[in-house]
Design a protein around this motif. Structure first.
Motif, PDB file in Angstrom:
ATOM      1  N   HIS A 193       0.832  -1.210   0.000  1.00 36.99           N
ATOM      2  CA  HIS A 193       0.000   0.000   0.000  1.00 36.99           C
ATOM      3  C   HIS A 193       0.865   1.258   0.000  1.00 36.99           C
ATOM      4  CE1 HIS A 193      -3.224   2.739   1.910  1.00 36.99           C
ATOM      5  NE2 HIS A 193      -3.466   2.613   0.630  1.00 36.99           N
ATOM      6  N   TRP A 194       1.910   1.259   0.800  1.00 34.61           N
ATOM      7  CA  TRP A 194       2.791   2.427   0.853  1.00 34.61           C
ATOM      8  C   TRP A 194       3.384   2.713  -0.525  1.00 34.61           C
ATOM      9  CZ3 TRP A 194       7.817   3.406  -0.418  1.00 34.61           C
ATOM     10  CH2 TRP A 194       8.348   4.631   0.030  1.00 34.61           C
ATOM     11  N   SER A 195       3.821   1.679  -1.200  1.00 38.03           N
ATOM     12  CA  SER A 195       4.444   1.884  -2.518  1.00 38.03           C
ATOM     13  C   SER A 195       3.438   2.430  -3.524  1.00 38.03           C
ATOM     14  CB  SER A 195       5.066   0.586  -3.027  1.00 38.03           C
ATOM     15  OG  SER A 195       4.091  -0.405  -3.247  1.00 38.03           O
ATOM     16  N   LEU A 196       2.198   1.932  -3.473  1.00 34.28           N
ATOM     17  CA  LEU A 196       1.162   2.450  -4.368  1.00 34.28           C
ATOM     18  C   LEU A 196       0.893   3.928  -4.082  1.00 34.28           C
ATOM     19  CD1 LEU A 196      -1.379  -0.519  -4.286  1.00 34.28           C
ATOM     20  CD2 LEU A 196       0.169   0.071  -6.153  1.00 34.28           C
ATOM     21  N   GLN A 197       0.849   4.277  -2.817  1.00 38.77           N
ATOM     22  CA  GLN A 197       0.621   5.672  -2.439  1.00 38.77           C
ATOM     23  C   GLN A 197       1.733   6.589  -2.925  1.00 38.77           C
ATOM     24  OE1 GLN A 197       0.142   4.823   1.840  1.00 38.77           O
ATOM     25  NE2 GLN A 197      -1.874   5.793   1.728  1.00 38.77           N
ATOM     26  N   ASN A 198       2.906   6.010  -3.131  1.00 41.12           N
ATOM     27  CA  ASN A 198       4.059   6.816  -3.520  1.00 41.12           C
ATOM     28  C   ASN A 198       4.451   6.643  -4.988  1.00 41.12           C
ATOM     29  OD1 ASN A 198       5.422   8.255  -0.988  1.00 41.12           O
ATOM     30  ND2 ASN A 198       4.498   6.345  -0.306  1.00 41.12           N
ATOM     31  N   GLY A 199       3.526   6.122  -5.781  1.00 39.62           N
ATOM     32  CA  GLY A 199       3.721   6.138  -7.224  1.00 39.62           C
ATOM     33  C   GLY A 199       4.118   4.841  -7.879  1.00 39.62           C
ATOM     34  N   ALA A 200       4.143   3.725  -7.140  1.00 42.40           N
ATOM     35  CA  ALA A 200       4.488   2.449  -7.756  1.00 42.40           C
ATOM     36  C   ALA A 200       3.399   2.018  -8.732  1.00 42.40           C
ATOM     37  CB  ALA A 200       4.681   1.371  -6.692  1.00 42.40           C
ATOM     38  N   ALA A 201       3.817   1.291  -9.772  1.00 40.93           N
ATOM     39  CA  ALA A 201       2.855   0.773 -10.746  1.00 40.93           C
ATOM     40  C   ALA A 201       2.089  -0.422 -10.182  1.00 40.93           C
ATOM     41  CB  ALA A 201       3.575   0.366 -12.026  1.00 40.93           C
ATOM     42  N   ALA A 216      -5.191  -8.762  -3.843  1.00 40.81           N
ATOM     43  CA  ALA A 216      -5.994  -8.079  -4.864  1.00 40.81           C
ATOM     44  C   ALA A 216      -6.815  -6.949  -4.259  1.00 40.81           C
ATOM     45  CB  ALA A 216      -6.912  -9.085  -5.553  1.00 40.81           C
ATOM     46  N   GLU A 217      -7.258  -7.145  -3.014  1.00 36.83           N
ATOM     47  CA  GLU A 217      -8.084  -6.109  -2.369  1.00 36.83           C
ATOM     48  C   GLU A 217      -7.266  -4.859  -2.054  1.00 36.83           C
ATOM     49  OE1 GLU A 217     -11.437  -5.562   1.129  1.00 36.83           O
ATOM     50  OE2 GLU A 217     -10.094  -7.287   1.218  1.00 36.83           O
ATOM     51  N   ILE A 218      -6.017  -5.030  -1.640  1.00 37.35           N
ATOM     52  CA  ILE A 218      -5.181  -3.858  -1.379  1.00 37.35           C
ATOM     53  C   ILE A 218      -5.138  -2.973  -2.621  1.00 37.35           C
ATOM     54  CG2 ILE A 218      -2.865  -3.017  -0.815  1.00 37.35           C
ATOM     55  CD1 ILE A 218      -2.372  -5.697   0.629  1.00 37.35           C
ATOM     56  N   VAL A 219      -4.896  -3.604  -3.761  1.00 40.15           N
ATOM     57  CA  VAL A 219      -4.728  -2.858  -5.007  1.00 40.15           C
ATOM     58  C   VAL A 219      -6.048  -2.287  -5.509  1.00 40.15           C
ATOM     59  CG1 VAL A 219      -4.012  -3.055  -7.410  1.00 40.15           C
ATOM     60  CG2 VAL A 219      -2.682  -4.183  -5.625  1.00 40.15           C
ATOM     61  N   ALA A 228      -9.357   3.469   3.619  1.00 39.10           N
ATOM     62  CA  ALA A 228      -9.560   2.671   4.829  1.00 39.10           C
ATOM     63  C   ALA A 228      -9.588   1.179   4.502  1.00 39.10           C
ATOM     64  CB  ALA A 228     -10.855   3.084   5.534  1.00 39.10           C
ATOM     65  N   ARG A 229     -10.237   0.813   3.395  1.00 39.40           N
ATOM     66  CA  ARG A 229     -10.306  -0.600   3.014  1.00 39.40           C
ATOM     67  C   ARG A 229      -8.935  -1.106   2.578  1.00 39.40           C
ATOM     68  NH1 ARG A 229     -11.985  -3.733  -1.681  1.00 39.40           N
ATOM     69  NH2 ARG A 229     -12.400  -1.843  -2.902  1.00 39.40           N
ATOM     70  N   ALA A 230      -8.188  -0.276   1.862  1.00 37.57           N
ATOM     71  CA  ALA A 230      -6.839  -0.666   1.454  1.00 37.57           C
ATOM     72  C   ALA A 230      -5.942  -0.854   2.667  1.00 37.57           C
ATOM     73  CB  ALA A 230      -6.246   0.384   0.511  1.00 37.57           C
ATOM     74  N   GLU A 231      -6.049   0.063   3.635  1.00 38.02           N
ATOM     75  CA  GLU A 231      -5.228  -0.039   4.837  1.00 38.02           C
ATOM     76  C   GLU A 231      -5.585  -1.284   5.646  1.00 38.02           C
ATOM     77  OE1 GLU A 231      -5.914   3.662   6.779  1.00 38.02           O
ATOM     78  OE2 GLU A 231      -4.313   4.710   5.681  1.00 38.02           O
ATOM     79  N   ALA A 232      -6.875  -1.595   5.729  1.00 34.37           N
ATOM     80  CA  ALA A 232      -7.297  -2.773   6.487  1.00 34.37           C
ATOM     81  C   ALA A 232      -6.774  -4.060   5.835  1.00 34.37           C
ATOM     82  CB  ALA A 232      -8.817  -2.815   6.590  1.00 34.37           C
ATOM     83  N   TYR A 237      -2.600  -8.417   5.633  1.00 36.68           N
ATOM     84  CA  TYR A 237      -1.517  -8.999   4.846  1.00 36.68           C
ATOM     85  C   TYR A 237      -0.197  -8.951   5.615  1.00 36.68           C
ATOM     86  CZ  TYR A 237       0.120 -10.308   0.103  1.00 36.68           C
ATOM     87  OH  TYR A 237       0.599 -10.970  -1.000  1.00 36.68           O
ATOM     88  N   THR A 238       0.077  -7.799   6.224  1.00 32.84           N
ATOM     89  CA  THR A 238       1.313  -7.618   6.974  1.00 32.84           C
ATOM     90  C   THR A 238       1.345  -8.503   8.214  1.00 32.84           C
ATOM     91  OG1 THR A 238       1.530  -5.334   6.196  1.00 32.84           O
ATOM     92  CG2 THR A 238       2.757  -5.934   8.182  1.00 32.84           C
ATOM     93  N   ALA A 239       0.220  -8.601   8.898  1.00 38.81           N
ATOM     94  CA  ALA A 239       0.164  -9.427  10.109  1.00 38.81           C
ATOM     95  C   ALA A 239       0.407 -10.898   9.777  1.00 38.81           C
ATOM     96  CB  ALA A 239      -1.186  -9.255  10.795  1.00 38.81           C
TER      97      ALA A 239
END
Length: 293
Positions: A193-201, A216-219, A228-232, A237-239
Motif C-alpha cells: 500500500h505504501w508503494s502504491l501511495q508513492n507512485g508504484a505501478a 488483490a483487495e489492497i490494489v 480505509a479498506r486498502a489499509e485494512a 496482509y502484513t500481520a
C-alpha cells in the motif's frame, strides 16, 4: 493507469520432484480468479532449481493457462549474461507482458557489469525488460543511479525492488517520476500500500500465493480511492506475513503454507525445506487463525 498486483507464482512438483504443470496451471487459474497478474519462474517459483528447458516449458504453460486474462511476466535471470540472453530469447516468443531479469548471483558484479548485463538482454528481445533487485539473495544490488541510466534504454521498462529498504524503493520511485515511463514494482509484502501511495505501478508478491484475494483487495481498494479498506487489507496482509515468516525462510514457508492448503503443489526441490510435523502444525495454526484453512 490501474495498478497491477503480480503474484510470484509457486512452481509445482510431483513427489519425485518432476515439474507438475497440471498443478501449476491450477494455481494460475486461482490467481486469475482473484484478478492478479503472474510472475513465473521467480524466487517463489524455485527458479534456481529449474533447468533451462523446464523454465521454458513452465512459462509457456503459465502463459497458455492465463490466456490473456491477466498479464504474465517471467524471470529469465541466471548468473551469466550469455545464458540469460538465450533464455530471454525463448521467453520473447511466448507473448509475455514483461521479462524480469534478476541480478546475477554467485558472481560479484560492478555497477558497470550490471549495466552491461541488463543492456545486452534488453537489446536481444522485443518484450519489455524489467530489472529485478533482491540483494539479500544474489549479493548484487542495482544502485538507483544505475537504474536511472538503464531507464534510458528503450526496452527497459521498470524494476522489481525486493530489497526491503524503503529508502532504496523511494529512490527507484524518483526515477519513475523523473522519467515518466519507468515502472516500479514493490516486492516486500508489507510495503504494497505504501508503494502504491508513492507512485508504484504495482507489486510483485510471493505471499499472494497464500492470500490472493487479500493482495488483490489492497490494489483494487487503492485504485478505487478507498483508503480505509486498502489499509485494512494491508494490515491483514502484513500481520500474516509477520506470523508466517517468523517461522523461517520466506519462500519455503510460502510454498509449505500453500502445501498445507493444497498438497497438489508439492514440496520444493531439495535441499529446500523438508516436511516437519511440528512446523507444519505451526503453519496450520496460523492459517486457521486467518481463516485460510
Amino acid at each position: 493507469m490501474p495498478s497491477t498486483a503480480f503474484v510470484a507464482l509457486v512452481t509445482c512438483f510431483d513427489e519425485d520432484e518432476r515439474l507438475n504443470l497440471d498443478a501449476t496451471r491450477a494455481q494460475v487459474r486461482r490467481q486469475v480468479a482473484a484478478g492478479n497478474g503472474i510472475m513465473a519462474a521467480g524466487t517463489n517459483g524455485d527458479f534456481s532449481a529449474l533447468t533451462f528447458d523446464e523454465k521454458v516449458d513452465l512459462v509457456a504453460a503459465v502463459v497458455d493457462e492465463a490466456g490473456g486474462r491477466v498479464p504474465v511476466m517471467a524471470n529469465a535471470g541466471t548468473p551469466a549474461t550469455y545464458e540469460t540472453t538465450l533464455l530471454a530469447k525463448e521467453f520473447d516468443k511466448l507473448g509475455l507482458a514483461g521479462i524480469a531479469v534478476i541480478t546475477p548471483y554467485f558472481i560479484a558484479c560492478t555497477q558497470d557489469g550490471l549495466e552491461r548485463h541488463f543492456t545486452a538482454v534488453a537489446d536481444a528481445v522485443t518484450t519489455p525488460v524489467y530489472l529485478y533487485d533482491i540483494p539479500a539473495r544474489t549479493q548484487n544490488h542495482i544502485e538507483p543511479k544505475t537504474a536511472r541510466r538503464l531507464a534510458a534504454h528503450g526496452n527497459i521498462r521498470g524494476i522489481k525492488d525486493s530489497g526491503g529498504q524503503q529508502e532504496t524503493l523511494s529512490a527507484y520511485l524518483a526515477v519513475g517520476r523523473d522519467t515518466g515511463d519507468f515502472e516500479v514494482y514493490s516486492g516486500p509484502d508489507h510495503l504494497v500500500h505504501w508503494s502504491l501511495q508513492n507512485g508504484a505501478a504495482g507489486c510483485i508478491s510471493g505471499l499472494g500465493n497464500v492470500m490472493p484475494e487479500t493482495l488483490a483487495e489492497i490494489v483494487s481498494a487503492f485504485d478505487a480511492g478507498e483508503t480505509a479498506r486498502a489499509e485494512a487489507a494491508q494490515e491483514r496482509y502484513t500481520a500474516f506475513r509477520t506470523d508466517l515468516y517468523g517461522l523461517g525462510y520466506p519462500p519455503a514457508l510460502v510454498k509449505r503454507a500453500l502445501w498445507c492448503m493444497d498438497p497438489s503443489v508439492g514440496a520444493s526441490r531439495q535441499p529446500a525445506l523438508l516436511p516437519d510435523l511440528t512446523q507444519d502444525e505451526a503453519i496450520r495454526e496460523i492459517l486457521r487463525r486467518y481463516e485460510l484453512l
